[in-house]
Design a protein around this motif. Structure first.
Motif, PDB file in Angstrom:
ATOM      1  N   ALA A   1      10.133   2.472 -15.092  1.00 28.72           N
ATOM      2  CA  ALA A   1      10.774   3.679 -15.855  1.00 28.72           C
ATOM      3  C   ALA A   1       9.836   4.977 -15.773  1.00 28.72           C
ATOM      4  O   ALA A   1      10.097   5.873 -16.383  1.00 28.72           O
ATOM      5  CB  ALA A   1      11.147   3.415 -17.280  1.00 28.72           C
TER       6      ALA A   1
ATOM      7  N   LEU B   1      17.571   2.818 -23.196  1.00 27.88           N
ATOM      8  CA  LEU B   1      16.572   1.824 -23.887  1.00 27.88           C
ATOM      9  C   LEU B   1      16.374   2.307 -25.235  1.00 27.88           C
ATOM     10  O   LEU B   1      16.635   1.414 -26.243  1.00 27.88           O
ATOM     11  CB  LEU B   1      15.261   1.637 -22.943  1.00 27.88           C
ATOM     12  CG  LEU B   1      14.093   1.039 -23.336  1.00 27.88           C
ATOM     13  CD1 LEU B   1      14.556  -0.636 -23.852  1.00 27.88           C
ATOM     14  CD2 LEU B   1      12.940   1.122 -22.777  1.00 27.88           C
TER      15      LEU B   1
ATOM     16  N   THR C   1       7.853  -5.448 -20.688  1.00 24.76           N
ATOM     17  CA  THR C   1       6.748  -5.464 -21.809  1.00 24.76           C
ATOM     18  C   THR C   1       5.630  -4.620 -21.213  1.00 24.76           C
ATOM     19  O   THR C   1       4.916  -4.082 -22.100  1.00 24.76           O
ATOM     20  CB  THR C   1       6.081  -6.854 -21.890  1.00 24.76           C
ATOM     21  OG1 THR C   1       6.078  -7.312 -20.645  1.00 24.76           O
ATOM     22  CG2 THR C   1       6.762  -7.838 -22.755  1.00 24.76           C
ATOM     23  N   LEU C   2       5.416  -4.214 -20.054  1.00 17.92           N
ATOM     24  CA  LEU C   2       4.430  -3.284 -19.444  1.00 17.92           C
ATOM     25  C   LEU C   2       5.032  -1.837 -19.333  1.00 17.92           C
ATOM     26  O   LEU C   2       4.345  -1.141 -18.872  1.00 17.92           O
ATOM     27  CB  LEU C   2       3.764  -3.850 -18.263  1.00 17.92           C
ATOM     28  CG  LEU C   2       3.200  -5.178 -18.465  1.00 17.92           C
ATOM     29  CD1 LEU C   2       2.718  -5.731 -17.017  1.00 17.92           C
ATOM     30  CD2 LEU C   2       1.993  -4.763 -19.255  1.00 17.92           C
TER      31      LEU C   2
ATOM     32  N   CYS D   1      14.982   5.177 -19.860  1.00 24.66           N
ATOM     33  CA  CYS D   1      14.405   5.516 -21.322  1.00 24.66           C
ATOM     34  C   CYS D   1      15.379   5.865 -22.214  1.00 24.66           C
ATOM     35  O   CYS D   1      15.491   5.555 -23.545  1.00 24.66           O
ATOM     36  CB  CYS D   1      13.325   6.159 -20.916  1.00 24.66           C
ATOM     37  SG  CYS D   1      11.583   5.627 -20.311  1.00 24.66           S
TER      38      CYS D   1
ATOM     39  N   GLY E   1       5.241  -3.550 -27.892  1.00 26.78           N
ATOM     40  CA  GLY E   1       6.052  -3.270 -28.773  1.00 26.78           C
ATOM     41  C   GLY E   1       7.064  -4.340 -28.921  1.00 26.78           C
ATOM     42  O   GLY E   1       6.764  -5.461 -28.950  1.00 26.78           O
ATOM     43  N   LEU E   2       8.462  -4.024 -29.055  1.00 25.60           N
ATOM     44  CA  LEU E   2       9.566  -5.025 -29.166  1.00 25.60           C
ATOM     45  C   LEU E   2       9.553  -5.929 -28.175  1.00 25.60           C
ATOM     46  O   LEU E   2       9.799  -7.093 -28.345  1.00 25.60           O
ATOM     47  CB  LEU E   2      10.734  -4.376 -29.459  1.00 25.60           C
ATOM     48  CG  LEU E   2      10.954  -3.334 -30.698  1.00 25.60           C
ATOM     49  CD1 LEU E   2      12.433  -2.691 -30.678  1.00 25.60           C
ATOM     50  CD2 LEU E   2      10.756  -4.203 -31.848  1.00 25.60           C
TER      51      LEU E   2
ATOM     52  N   SER F   1       5.860   2.577 -29.090  1.00 21.76           N
ATOM     53  CA  SER F   1       6.801   2.282 -27.844  1.00 21.76           C
ATOM     54  C   SER F   1       7.838   3.355 -27.422  1.00 21.76           C
ATOM     55  O   SER F   1       8.040   3.984 -26.477  1.00 21.76           O
ATOM     56  CB  SER F   1       7.219   1.022 -27.542  1.00 21.76           C
ATOM     57  OG  SER F   1       6.389  -0.121 -27.594  1.00 21.76           O
TER      58      SER F   1
ATOM     59  N   SER G   1       6.741   6.850 -26.326  1.00 21.73           N
ATOM     60  CA  SER G   1       6.628   6.859 -24.754  1.00 21.73           C
ATOM     61  C   SER G   1       7.964   7.085 -24.242  1.00 21.73           C
ATOM     62  O   SER G   1       8.121   8.001 -23.103  1.00 21.73           O
ATOM     63  CB  SER G   1       5.835   5.619 -24.317  1.00 21.73           C
ATOM     64  OG  SER G   1       6.529   4.499 -24.176  1.00 21.73           O
ATOM     65  N   MET G   2       8.910   6.502 -24.718  1.00 25.99           N
ATOM     66  CA  MET G   2      10.234   6.501 -24.045  1.00 25.99           C
ATOM     67  C   MET G   2      11.059   8.130 -24.083  1.00 25.99           C
ATOM     68  O   MET G   2      11.255   8.628 -23.139  1.00 25.99           O
ATOM     69  CB  MET G   2      11.338   5.685 -24.661  1.00 25.99           C
ATOM     70  CG  MET G   2      10.916   4.266 -24.518  1.00 25.99           C
ATOM     71  SD  MET G   2      12.078   3.258 -25.395  1.00 25.99           S
ATOM     72  CE  MET G   2      10.941   1.941 -25.791  1.00 25.99           C
TER      73      MET G   2
ATOM     74  N   SER H   1       2.198   2.119 -25.799  1.00 28.71           N
ATOM     75  CA  SER H   1       3.893   2.012 -24.961  1.00 28.71           C
ATOM     76  C   SER H   1       4.248   0.718 -24.568  1.00 28.71           C
ATOM     77  O   SER H   1       5.095   0.218 -24.818  1.00 28.71           O
ATOM     78  CB  SER H   1       3.578   2.963 -23.650  1.00 28.71           C
ATOM     79  OG  SER H   1       4.901   2.735 -23.164  1.00 28.71           O
TER      80      SER H   1
ATOM     81  N   MET I   1      15.050  -1.573 -14.647  1.00 30.06           N
ATOM     82  CA  MET I   1      13.685  -1.532 -14.654  1.00 30.06           C
ATOM     83  C   MET I   1      13.207  -2.128 -13.104  1.00 30.06           C
ATOM     84  O   MET I   1      12.349  -1.823 -12.645  1.00 30.06           O
ATOM     85  CB  MET I   1      12.968  -2.224 -15.872  1.00 30.06           C
ATOM     86  CG  MET I   1      13.051  -1.361 -17.005  1.00 30.06           C
ATOM     87  SD  MET I   1      12.222  -2.027 -18.205  1.00 30.06           S
ATOM     88  CE  MET I   1      11.860  -0.698 -19.328  1.00 30.06           C
TER      89      MET I   1
HETATM   90  N1  PHE Z   1       6.996  -1.649 -23.219  1.00 24.56           N
HETATM   91  C1  PHE Z   1       7.676  -1.545 -24.159  1.00 24.56           C
HETATM   92  C2  PHE Z   1       8.040  -2.680 -25.223  1.00 24.56           C
HETATM   93  O1  PHE Z   1       7.555  -3.781 -24.842  1.00 24.56           O
HETATM   94  C3  PHE Z   1       9.055  -0.867 -23.882  1.00 24.56           C
HETATM   95  C4  PHE Z   1       9.126  -0.029 -23.124  1.00 24.56           C
HETATM   96  C5  PHE Z   1       9.944   0.135 -21.809  1.00 24.56           C
HETATM   97  C6  PHE Z   1       8.598   1.507 -23.297  1.00 24.56           C
HETATM   98  C7  PHE Z   1       9.689   1.106 -21.010  1.00 24.56           C
HETATM   99  C8  PHE Z   1       8.530   2.425 -22.589  1.00 24.56           C
HETATM  100  C9  PHE Z   1       9.121   2.582 -21.228  1.00 24.56           C
HETATM  101  O2  PHE Z   1       8.468  -2.643 -26.453  1.00 24.56           O
END
Ligand code: PHE
Length: 451
Positions: free
Chosen positions: A229, A98, A224-225, A95, A22-23, A317, A320-321, A19, A385
């Motif tokens: 959310a 996002l 990133t973490l 989410c 990712g991007l 990722s 998880s959203m 999660s 966030m």
């Molecule tokens: N952490 C994920 C990423 O870096 C983005 C994310 C944010 C995922 C909030 C789930 C919830 O790509």
């Protein structure tokens, strides 16, 4: 899902790391660091990650595992008859928005993969890659189709509830991504003029820091973490009490930092060596990486491998959203999981269409001076966030006593009093105060009050 559990301790770490990584680390970090001035941005981002992000991650894990609830229920269980459930609602909305633009970028990866596989990327010069990419994403039909494909892949996996199957794949894909990144970094560091890029990333130039970049660094640390959310709350709700939460959190923080720095090291040497601009924005990685790969033996093959791993990281990722939205909506009736996932997923795709077109036919549509894509990205990363994170950091120490928290954190770990206190005070005082200051600063209030 409350009776569901991750298959193993390491499985949870991979899912939560999936999660997180990712991007955000791979695509967003280089471009926000590039726009934010490089080294100084990296430093602030690291400080935020370690002193705000890590404590908050432990906090989200803790309340998720404690209540075994979804994003909204967790807050209601800890504080019944209060309006704290709103924190979970913010998470669900975050989410949703996002994923609507995340899937656009996921689509770009799919398009590049297609281009690379069909030979569309061979034999170009360095600056042609950037141009080609600009042309590709301006074309509505293929980009929308690619975005839809990304959303469909997410829906199919989450509707089946088989993310846990993904744990197995993660065990191979994540280390593979890491190794491939190392290879890219080695190549990019040996490019002519690479040291300029390294300097840009590591030598802080504080004159480049503005209130806005500090806010963006804060948002990036949470982005990133997956924090603020309640995504990590939801993932931790499937955990047994034996999981070592601080250790899981710290290893995820560390992996994330490493991947972000590797992404920076993969990109900035190329940017300077090829005479590109570090502040190219969201397209940065797509313009630079193919050029770096083209300088490698078997470059196209490595590039294809990289794109597959990149896509995988983005998908884990995205799972998880959508999972946190579905979990929050199906708590009463698990049999509706499939239906909800499909409905929510399709809605997300529809809401994401203007973001996709922001790089083409809708590039002139500006709201607050931003394209729809940039506006959504800004709202999620730099408003929602940090706001969610602020509320969670207030909620935890307010609604759970110190001894309750100590007891919970010790389940599965041997955290001492000292570690606990550092965590507790960072979360209780440092996190909210820092977020409020950064918010006020970005709104120009600090200057007004003290200036
Ligand atoms: N952490 C994920 C990423 O870096 C983005 C994310 C944010 C995922 C909030 C789930 C919830 O790509």
């Amino acid at each position: 899902m409350s009776q569901e559990q991750w298959k193993s301790k390491i499985g949870f770490i991979f899912a939560a790391a999936g999660s997180a990584i990712g991007l955000g680390a791979i695509w967003k970090f280089p471009y926000v660091a590039g726009t934010g001035g490089g080294g100084a941005f990296l430093l602030i981002f690291l400080l935020f990650t370690l002193f705000l992000g890590a404590p908050l991650l432990i906090g989200e894990f803790l309340i998720g595992r404690k209540t075994k609830g979804d994003a909204i229920t967790t807050y209601q269980r800890i504080a019944p008859n209060s309006s704290w459930g709103i924190v979970g609602i913010i998470g669900v909305v975050t989410c949703f928005i996002l994923l609507s633009f995340y899937s656009v970028v996921g689509g770009w990866i799919i398009i590049y993969l297609f281009e690379a596989l069909t030979g569309g990327l061979t034999g170009l010069s360095q600056d042609q890659y950037g141009m080609l990419f600009g042309e590709i994403i301006a074309n509505p039909l293929p980009t929308l189709l690619a975005q839809l494909t990304f959303v469909l892949l997410t829906i199919i996996v989450v509707a089946k509830g088989v993310q846990k199957g993904i744990e197995n794949a993660s065990k191979i894909m994540m280390p593979a991504l890491f190794i491939l990144f190392l290879l890219i970094v080695i190549r990019s560091l040996s490019l002519d003029g690479a040291s300029e890029g390294v300097k840009f990333l590591f030598v802080p130039d504080f004159t480049k820091l503005t209130s806005e970049t500090i806010l963006i660094a804060l948002g990036q640390a949470f982005f990133t973490l997956s924090l603020g959310a309640s995504a990590m709350v939801t993932y931790a709700s499937y955990l047994p009490k034996t999981q070592n939460l601080p250790r899981s959190a710290l290893s995820i923080v560390l992996m994330n930092i490493v991947i972000a720095i590797l992404a920076g090291l993969a990109i900035f040497p190329g940017v300077f060596s090829f005479g590109l601009e570090p502040n190219a924005g969201p397209v940065l990685i797509f313009a630079v990486l193919p050029a770096v790969f083209s300088q490698m033996g078997f470059g196209m093959l490595f590039f294809i491998a990289f794109l597959i791993l990149f896509l995988f990281a983005a998908l884990t990722s995205a799972f998880s959203m959508i999972e946190i939205i579905v979990a929050a909506m199906t708590k009463k009736d698990k049999s509706k999981r499939k239906k909800y996932t499909w409905t929510i997923g399709i809605l997300i795709f529809i809401v994401g269409i203007p973001s996709c077109l922001s790089y083409g036919v809708m590039s002139d549509v500006l709201v607050f001076d931003k394209t729809i894509f940039d506006l959504f990205d800004y709202a999620v990363s730099n408003v929602l966030m940090p706001l969610g994170a602020l509320l969670i950091s207030i909620f935890i120490p307010l609604k759970l006593s110190k001894s309750e928290l100590f007891e919970e954190i010790r389940l599965g770990s041997h955290s001492g009093k000292m570690f606990f206190n550092v965590w507790y005070y960072l979360l209780k005082y440092f996190t909210p105060v820092a977020i409020i200051i950064v918010f006020m600063d970005a709104l120009g209030l600090i200057d007004k009050i003290f200036g």
